[in-house]
Design a protein around this motif. Structure first.
Motif, short mmCIF file in Angstrom:
data_model
loop_
_atom_site.label_atom_id
_atom_site.label_comp_id
_atom_site.label_asym_id
_atom_site.label_seq_id
_atom_site.Cartn_x
_atom_site.Cartn_y
_atom_site.Cartn_z
N ASN A 107 0.83 -1.21 0.00
CA ASN A 107 0.00 0.00 0.00
C ASN A 107 0.86 1.26 0.00
N LEU A 108 1.96 1.22 0.75
CA LEU A 108 2.87 2.36 0.79
C LEU A 108 3.49 2.60 -0.59
N HIS A 110 2.21 1.70 -3.43
CA HIS A 110 1.13 2.17 -4.31
C HIS A 110 0.87 3.66 -4.08
N ALA A 111 0.86 4.09 -2.81
CA ALA A 111 0.64 5.50 -2.51
C ALA A 111 1.77 6.37 -3.07
N ARG A 112 3.00 5.89 -2.93
CA ARG A 112 4.14 6.65 -3.47
C ARG A 112 4.05 6.74 -4.99
N ARG A 114 1.34 6.59 -6.74
CA ARG A 114 0.22 7.48 -7.04
C ARG A 114 0.65 8.94 -6.92
N GLU A 115 1.42 9.26 -5.87
CA GLU A 115 1.93 10.62 -5.70
C GLU A 115 2.80 11.04 -6.87
#
Length: 131
Positions: A107-108, A110-112, A114-115
């Protein structure tokens, strides 16, 4: 398999280098590295279940050959069984924690990603100033 170390199933400079070296030295090595990069995360559960099956098989085989059987002392045998059950429960708990942490890392990541993608898209949308 999700790992924190430098060799994890992702497109990192290390894995790409190893894949290229694998193809140069002996093509099946490069193919194996490519498979690890692409499908490594999905294989974690399969390897974990195989490891558990092997552990159970060795335990039952040890009991058949007298290595894990009864000693004749019922108090010691009961203590040993309790300890083995406690350790097995602890191992299951640690495996669950590891799976949760692997999910957190995914998830981390994926978030990075996405950013970074959002920043890229924001940069693309800026109007070009007339010179």
């Amino acid at each position: 398999m999700t790992r924190c170390g430098p060799l994890r199933p992702a497109w990192t400079p290390l894995t790409i280098t190893l894949m290229i070296l694998g193809f140069v030295l002996y093509w099946p090595l490069g193919l194996a590295m490519l498979a690890y990069i692409v499908w490594g995360d999905r294989l974690q559960g399969a390897f974990s279940s195989v490891r558990n099956d092997l552990r159970e098989g060795l335990r039952s085989m040890g009991a058949e050959f007298g290595m894990g059987g009864r000693t004749g002392n019922s108090a010691f045998d009961a203590y040993r069984e309790d300890e083995l059950e406690r350790l097995e429960e602890e191992r299951r708990r640690l495996d669950e924690m590891r799976a949760e942490f692997d999910e957190f890392l995914a998830n981390l990541r994926h978030a990075r990603d996405r950013e970074e993608f959002d920043a890229f898209m924001k940069g693309r949308r800026k109007p070009v100033a007339a010179a």
